[in-house]
Scaffold this motif. Structure first.
Motif, PDB file in Angstrom:
ATOM      1  N   THR A 740      -7.413  12.962   3.879  1.00 25.34           N
ATOM      2  CA  THR A 740      -7.281  11.523   3.613  1.00 25.34           C
ATOM      3  C   THR A 740      -6.664  10.814   4.808  1.00 25.34           C
ATOM      4  O   THR A 740      -5.876  11.405   5.559  1.00 25.34           O
ATOM      5  N   CYS A 741      -7.031   9.564   4.961  1.00 25.83           N
ATOM      6  CA  CYS A 741      -6.354   8.660   5.890  1.00 25.83           C
ATOM      7  C   CYS A 741      -6.172   7.330   5.170  1.00 25.83           C
ATOM      8  O   CYS A 741      -7.145   6.708   4.739  1.00 25.83           O
ATOM      9  N   ILE A 742      -4.916   6.927   5.027  1.00 27.81           N
ATOM     10  CA  ILE A 742      -4.575   5.707   4.299  1.00 27.81           C
ATOM     11  C   ILE A 742      -3.820   4.774   5.234  1.00 27.81           C
ATOM     12  O   ILE A 742      -2.933   5.205   5.972  1.00 27.81           O
ATOM     13  N   ALA A 743      -4.169   3.486   5.200  1.00 24.18           N
ATOM     14  CA  ALA A 743      -3.485   2.463   5.993  1.00 24.18           C
ATOM     15  C   ALA A 743      -2.574   1.650   5.093  1.00 24.18           C
ATOM     16  O   ALA A 743      -2.942   1.320   3.962  1.00 24.18           O
ATOM     17  N   ARG A 744      -1.374   1.352   5.606  1.00 24.85           N
ATOM     18  CA  ARG A 744      -0.415   0.516   4.884  1.00 24.85           C
ATOM     19  C   ARG A 744       0.158  -0.509   5.842  1.00 24.85           C
ATOM     20  O   ARG A 744       0.309  -0.247   7.031  1.00 24.85           O
ATOM     21  N   PRO A 745       0.542  -1.704   5.336  1.00 27.66           N
ATOM     22  CA  PRO A 745       1.145  -2.708   6.226  1.00 27.66           C
ATOM     23  C   PRO A 745       2.561  -2.350   6.645  1.00 27.66           C
ATOM     24  O   PRO A 745       3.042  -2.800   7.674  1.00 27.66           O
ATOM     25  N   GLU A 746       3.251  -1.545   5.828  1.00 27.86           N
ATOM     26  CA  GLU A 746       4.590  -1.053   6.127  1.00 27.86           C
ATOM     27  C   GLU A 746       4.680   0.365   5.583  1.00 27.86           C
ATOM     28  O   GLU A 746       3.949   0.719   4.630  1.00 27.86           O
ATOM     29  N   PRO A 747       5.555   1.211   6.116  1.00 32.04           N
ATOM     30  CA  PRO A 747       5.599   2.619   5.686  1.00 32.04           C
ATOM     31  C   PRO A 747       5.792   2.804   4.186  1.00 32.04           C
ATOM     32  O   PRO A 747       5.173   3.665   3.577  1.00 32.04           O
ATOM     33  N   GLY A 748       6.629   1.992   3.557  1.00 30.56           N
ATOM     34  CA  GLY A 748       6.898   2.172   2.133  1.00 30.56           C
ATOM     35  C   GLY A 748       6.148   1.221   1.226  1.00 30.56           C
ATOM     36  O   GLY A 748       6.461   1.119   0.036  1.00 30.56           O
ATOM     37  N   SER A 749       5.146   0.524   1.752  1.00 30.48           N
ATOM     38  CA  SER A 749       4.449  -0.496   0.980  1.00 30.48           C
ATOM     39  C   SER A 749       3.526   0.122  -0.069  1.00 30.48           C
ATOM     40  O   SER A 749       2.928   1.186   0.151  1.00 30.48           O
ATOM     41  N   SER A 750       3.421  -0.551  -1.220  1.00 28.95           N
ATOM     42  CA  SER A 750       2.478  -0.114  -2.257  1.00 28.95           C
ATOM     43  C   SER A 750       1.066  -0.629  -1.973  1.00 28.95           C
ATOM     44  O   SER A 750       0.102  -0.175  -2.580  1.00 28.95           O
ATOM     45  N   THR A 751       0.950  -1.598  -1.058  1.00 26.72           N
ATOM     46  CA  THR A 751      -0.371  -2.075  -0.645  1.00 26.72           C
ATOM     47  C   THR A 751      -0.968  -1.073   0.332  1.00 26.72           C
ATOM     48  O   THR A 751      -0.308  -0.689   1.310  1.00 26.72           O
ATOM     49  N   GLU A 752      -2.170  -0.644   0.076  1.00 27.35           N
ATOM     50  CA  GLU A 752      -2.782   0.344   0.957  1.00 27.35           C
ATOM     51  C   GLU A 752      -4.291   0.168   0.977  1.00 27.35           C
ATOM     52  O   GLU A 752      -4.874  -0.459   0.084  1.00 27.35           O
ATOM     53  N   TYR A 753      -4.901   0.732   2.009  1.00 26.57           N
ATOM     54  CA  TYR A 753      -6.354   0.673   2.159  1.00 26.57           C
ATOM     55  C   TYR A 753      -6.825   2.050   2.593  1.00 26.57           C
ATOM     56  O   TYR A 753      -6.331   2.628   3.565  1.00 26.57           O
ATOM     57  N   LEU A 754      -7.790   2.588   1.866  1.00 26.68           N
ATOM     58  CA  LEU A 754      -8.261   3.946   2.074  1.00 26.68           C
ATOM     59  C   LEU A 754      -9.404   3.961   3.082  1.00 26.68           C
ATOM     60  O   LEU A 754     -10.446   3.345   2.867  1.00 26.68           O
ATOM     61  N   LEU A 755      -9.206   4.677   4.187  1.00 23.82           N
ATOM     62  CA  LEU A 755     -10.260   4.838   5.179  1.00 23.82           C
ATOM     63  C   LEU A 755     -11.070   6.107   4.945  1.00 23.82           C
ATOM     64  O   LEU A 755     -12.292   6.116   5.065  1.00 23.82           O
ATOM     65  N   ILE A 756     -10.373   7.208   4.635  1.00 24.53           N
ATOM     66  CA  ILE A 756     -11.006   8.510   4.417  1.00 24.53           C
ATOM     67  C   ILE A 756     -10.411   9.120   3.167  1.00 24.53           C
ATOM     68  O   ILE A 756      -9.188   9.094   2.968  1.00 24.53           O
ATOM     69  N   ASP A 757     -11.257   9.684   2.321  1.00 24.17           N
ATOM     70  CA  ASP A 757     -10.793  10.332   1.095  1.00 24.17           C
ATOM     71  C   ASP A 757     -11.627  11.587   0.852  1.00 24.17           C
ATOM     72  O   ASP A 757     -12.861  11.554   0.960  1.00 24.17           O
ATOM     73  N   ASN A 758     -10.931  12.675   0.574  1.00 26.14           N
ATOM     74  CA  ASN A 758     -11.605  13.948   0.299  1.00 26.14           C
ATOM     75  C   ASN A 758     -12.566  14.337   1.426  1.00 26.14           C
ATOM     76  O   ASN A 758     -13.650  14.865   1.197  1.00 26.14           O
ATOM     77  N   GLY A 759     -12.154  14.011   2.647  1.00 24.99           N
ATOM     78  CA  GLY A 759     -12.937  14.404   3.801  1.00 24.99           C
ATOM     79  C   GLY A 759     -14.097  13.495   4.130  1.00 24.99           C
ATOM     80  O   GLY A 759     -14.849  13.782   5.078  1.00 24.99           O
ATOM     81  N   CYS A 760     -14.288  12.408   3.384  1.00 24.03           N
ATOM     82  CA  CYS A 760     -15.411  11.497   3.627  1.00 24.03           C
ATOM     83  C   CYS A 760     -14.904  10.080   3.864  1.00 24.03           C
ATOM     84  O   CYS A 760     -13.926   9.647   3.237  1.00 24.03           O
ATOM     85  N   ALA A 761     -15.565   9.362   4.753  1.00 22.85           N
ATOM     86  CA  ALA A 761     -15.199   7.970   5.024  1.00 22.85           C
ATOM     87  C   ALA A 761     -15.530   7.108   3.815  1.00 22.85           C
ATOM     88  O   ALA A 761     -16.631   7.174   3.270  1.00 22.85           O
ATOM     89  N   THR A 762     -14.569   6.319   3.377  1.00 21.16           N
ATOM     90  CA  THR A 762     -14.766   5.410   2.244  1.00 21.16           C
ATOM     91  C   THR A 762     -14.881   3.960   2.685  1.00 21.16           C
ATOM     92  O   THR A 762     -15.245   3.102   1.896  1.00 21.16           O
ATOM     93  N   ASP A 763     -14.565   3.685   3.935  1.00 21.43           N
ATOM     94  CA  ASP A 763     -14.638   2.330   4.483  1.00 21.43           C
ATOM     95  C   ASP A 763     -15.934   2.184   5.271  1.00 21.43           C
ATOM     96  O   ASP A 763     -16.328   3.085   6.023  1.00 21.43           O
ATOM     97  N   SER A 764     -16.618   1.051   5.100  1.00 19.74           N
ATOM     98  CA  SER A 764     -17.923   0.855   5.734  1.00 19.74           C
ATOM     99  C   SER A 764     -17.835   0.809   7.256  1.00 19.74           C
ATOM    100  O   SER A 764     -18.829   1.033   7.939  1.00 19.74           O
ATOM    101  N   GLU A 765     -16.651   0.527   7.813  1.00 20.17           N
ATOM    102  CA  GLU A 765     -16.483   0.454   9.264  1.00 20.17           C
ATOM    103  C   GLU A 765     -15.775   1.684   9.822  1.00 20.17           C
ATOM    104  O   GLU A 765     -15.260   1.663  10.938  1.00 20.17           O
TER     105      GLU A 765
END
Length: 818
Positions: A740-765
């Motif tokens: 997995t690769c997850i992006a967050r605006p701050e290290p402890g933020s609950s807001t997140e955006y998933l780039l990769i999940d279970n070895g596959c890209a989930t983001d169109s870019e």
């Protein structure tokens, strides 16, 4: 004044609150449910319909003894209950009703405290006779109950020219009520839809004894039929009162088509009381031809059913015209939302009486001057011969067909071209302006093959063109009467253009009319009572008609300017020594981007989102805040920032700006100003690596992996291509797999955006470019979080597999493409 006392008693598991007054006792039972809600019972006092076009439709509301009206839940109501409600409200209608959608009746959509229902057998004459006529509050699984009540027509005719009012087959109405509103209702029941009580005549006729009579009939005049009125019956005759005789007739009525041009649009019937559209149900081609003929057109016309231009315009239905004028038409007024069918699919009659005929100008010198061409559906294109004499009526009809109505002084000349072929040799139009608005209202004929000179029509003697200019000025001065056209044509490269008058003199009946196309809708109209201070926005071309009708002693002046209209034109900037004040006109900005949301406007630091009220977004920014940059030279000091709008995609991130405006405030330098502070103007991407094994994460801005960027403080612009290389350090006998690769605006933020999940890209870019035993490379486009953050933290989890590991994440997987 009543004195209230409250006593709480308990009996058989029920609690009762008893309210005592000096006049009566009110009992309200309360039974506890298993849930935290209580169920309240009480007798029905009154019932009404609200939110409809008339009293016989709307949301059902029931009043209890406390005096409160509450809506009813629809899920526990059936047809027999609705019929009893209608019978209770309108005793003479025999009680017929239907459940309707709540959408058109307004009201509160909260269903948590509705009356659960009224339960009747269907034989009751009012709701008080229902065995379960109780007010029951509780949770509702449906919507608020809305109904329409329909009365059974009870009117009968005596003869076609004069009728006597009768209820049913034998109950004759007596002439004993000076209020003759019932005559209007009776005539409406016969199809006299715009018949007013003053038009109808009511007389009496002494008659022999009949079996039953109706006395004291009382109507408001708005009822759809007599069954909604009140009366009483007896078995005696009318005596000296005599029976009521009514003679019906319609008010004078005219028809017009409401649209961009006079010959095509929504059919409206005009009377002394207003305008009515016509429901499209049951409309036929016979009615189309009949109405076009009554408006002076010599074609059968075409009919289209379209949504109404204005839903507040009243309508009529089931129109039937067979006489020689509109007054002879029979129709029925629409009194409920459902008289024209389903309100969500409401359609009204639209006609095109031109029958496909139109006019163009060949070899045109301007949009209003050229050889006159008639396009006739049955015979193709025909030019007009110079042998035909055109009077003002014919010239006005041809010009009106081009979109220029009621021109003052058109002119015709003969073309120098000598051509041969079939042409129009007869063209005559009515002199009445109402009937010379299109060539299909005129008489014309074409002859056999011959040589002739075409006619050149010039609709405006005074006309000016401003061709191919992205911006410019218009200046016109006239003395006396003029009818002029001013045509602005741009390249159309800008998304929008703005025209604004700087000076305009109008007197008496002078006017200015502005359109984007000659046959298009009027987008602005000014007369002597208007001050044209507002701007006019257009996409490419603009037609400005300036007609003056005053004496020669008065000077008429029209000046204006046009410019490309861009985002920067919606922004105003005020500069002060220590701050800048920025305003954005949201109304103008939405002309360019109609989905503009002021929450997404900010300065370069996305936390500086400003405020908005009404149609203005604004911010007052200190020159040391919000990433404001200070530029110093020998002569001046400039403070610089950017105003941006974040282009929002699905999810919490943004990858690009919709627009960006550079803001600069420059001041003459008077003293040396320190410049030792850092200005941050781009989005940070800070990478953090956390793994069981020793791994390294590197960031590059090129696919060849030659231009490495420092990981700890990475600056990138939105939309940049970034490449992340994760490498396994050392000689480990394992294979590294990205999970997995997850992006967050701050290290402890609950807001997140998933780039990769279970070895596959989930983001169109995001794309995983390669995955080897000891390295993984993936690509993504730089983004930020739109909630006011300027940093992105990337967290990646890796899994390490040895040869004996059979877990699913260690096996080669197939990923879907985005």
């Amino acid at each position: 004044m009543n004195t209230w006392k409250t006593v709480l008693i308990s009996c058989l598991g029920l609690a009762a609150i008893i309210y005592f007054t000096t006049k009566q006792v009110h009992i309200l039972f309360v039974r506890k449910r298993s849930s935290s809600e209580n169920v309240k019972y009480g007798s029905v006092v009154d019932i009404k319909l609200v939110g409809g076009l008339s009293p016989w439709e709307g949301r059902v509301q029931i009043q209890d003894y406390i005096g409160t009206y509450n809506s009813v839940c629809s899920s526990n109501v059936i047809d027999v209950d609705i019929n009893v409600i209608c019978r209770h409200l309108f005793p003479n209608t025999n009680g017929h009703g239907a459940m309707r959608s709540i959408d058109v009746y307004g009201g509160n959509t909260n269903t948590s405290s509705l009356i659960e229902g009224i339960h009747c057998t269907g034989n009751e004459t009012n709701i008080h006779q229902c065995t379960s006529s109780s007010v029951l509050f509780g949770h509702c699984k449906g919507d608020q109950l809305a109904i329409t009540c329909s009365g059974v027509p009870l009117f009968s005719l005596h003869d076609k020219s004069q009728i006597y009012v009768a209820i049913g087959t034998s109950a004759t109405v007596c002439y004993d009520n000076p209020n003759n509103n019932y005559a209007r209702v009776a005539c409406k029941e016969l199809g006299y839809w715009n018949s007013q009580s003053a038009v109808n005549t009511v007389t009496k006729e002494i008659m022999s004894t009949v079996k039953s009579v109706v006395r004291d009939i009382n109507c408001t005049g708005d009822e759809p039929n007599l069954s909604y009125c009140s009366w009483h019956t007896n078995t005696s005759d009318c005596g000296n009162a005599g029976r009521a005789l009514v003679k019906c007739s319609n008010d004078p009525v005219s028809a017009e088509l409401v649209g961009d041009v006079p010959w095509k649009g929504e059919l409206r019937l005009k009377t002394s009381t207003g305008q009515q559209s016509v429901c499209s149900g049951n409309w036929t081609s016979t009615e189309t031809a009949w109405f076009c003929a009554r408006m002076g057109y010599h074609n059968s016309g075409e009919f289209t059913a379209l949504p109404p231009i204005n839903t507040s315009t009243s309508s009529v239905r089931d129109i039937n015209c067979s006489g020689i004028n509109l007054t002879s038409c029979k129709a029925y007024p629409v009194t409920t939302h459902y008289d024209c069918g389903n309100p969500s699919e409401l359609k009204v009659v639209n006609l095109d009486c031109s029958d496909g005929q139109f006019v163009t100008l060949d070899y045109a010198v301007s949009p209003w001057e050229g050889e006159l061409q008639f396009h006739i559906r049955s015979s193709g294109i025909r030019l007009l011969s110079n042998e035909v004499t055109l009077h003002l009526a014919e010239m006005r009809s041809a010009c009106s067909s081009l979109g220029y109505r009621n021109v003052k002084k058109p002119e015709v000349t003969a073309s120098h071209r000598r051509i041969s072929g079939r042409h129009i040799d007869k063209f005559t139009c009515p002199t009445d302006e109402k009937y010379n608005q299109h060539i299909s209202q005129c008489q014309m004929s074409s002859n056999s093959y011959r040589v002739y000179y075409p006619i050149i029509l010039k609709c405006f003697v005074y006309g000016y063109e401003y061709k191919g200019k992205e911006s410019g000025n218009l200046s016109v001065i006239y003395n006396g009467t003029r009818d002029s056209m001013h045509y602005i044509t741009t390249s159309g490269k800008a998304p929008l253009y703005r025209f604004k008058f700087t000076t305009l003199h109008l007197f008496n009946t002078d006017f200015v009319e502005i359109k984007e196309t000659s046959l298009g809708p009027t987008i602005a109209f000014y007369d002597v009572n208007d001050a044209p201070s507002l701007s006019v926005y257009f996409k490419k071309d603009l037609f400005i008609r300036y007609q003056t009708n005053s004496s020669s002693s008065q000077s008429h002046l029209m000046r204006g300017e046009w410019i490309p209209f861009e985002v920067k034109n919606t922004v105003s900037l005020s500069c002060y020594a220590d701050r800048m004040y920025i305003k954005v006109n949201l109304t103008e900005l939405r002309l360019l981007y109609n989905d503009t949301d002021p929450r997404y406007i900010s300065l370069l630091n996305e936390r500086c989102t400003g405020s908005y009220a009404g149609d203005i977004w604004y911010i007052e920014n200190n020159n040391a805040d919000c990433y404001t940059k200070r530029l110093i030279n020998n002569d001046s000091v400039t403070y610089k920032n950017d105003l941006i709008y974040k282009e929002i995609s699905n999810g919490p991130i943004v990858r690009e700006y919709r627009w960006k405006i550079v803001l600069e405030c420059e001041f003459v330098r008077k003293e040396v100003i320190p410049s030792g502070y850092n200005v941050k103007e781009q989005v940070d991407h800070v990478m953090d690596v956390n793994s069981t094994y020793q791994s390294t994460m590197q960031l590059f801005n090129d696919s060849t992996l030659r231009n490495e960027i420092n990981v700890n403080s990475t600056r990138a612009s939105l939309g940049d291509d970034l490449y992340v290389l994760i490498s396994l350090d050392g000689d480990w006998n394992v294979t590294m797999k990205i999970q997995t690769c997850i992006a967050r605006p701050e290290p402890g933020s609950s807001t997140e955006y998933l780039l990769i999940d279970n070895g596959c890209a989930t983001d169109s870019e995001t794309t995983i470019l390669h995955e080897y035993e000891n390295s993984t490379l993936f690509h993504f486009k730089a983004f930020e979080f739109y909630a006011g953050y300027s940093s992105v933290y990337l967290f990646c989890d890796m899994f390490y597999c040895n040869d004996d590991n059979q877990l699913a994440m260690c096996k080669t997987k197939t990923c879907k493409r985005h």
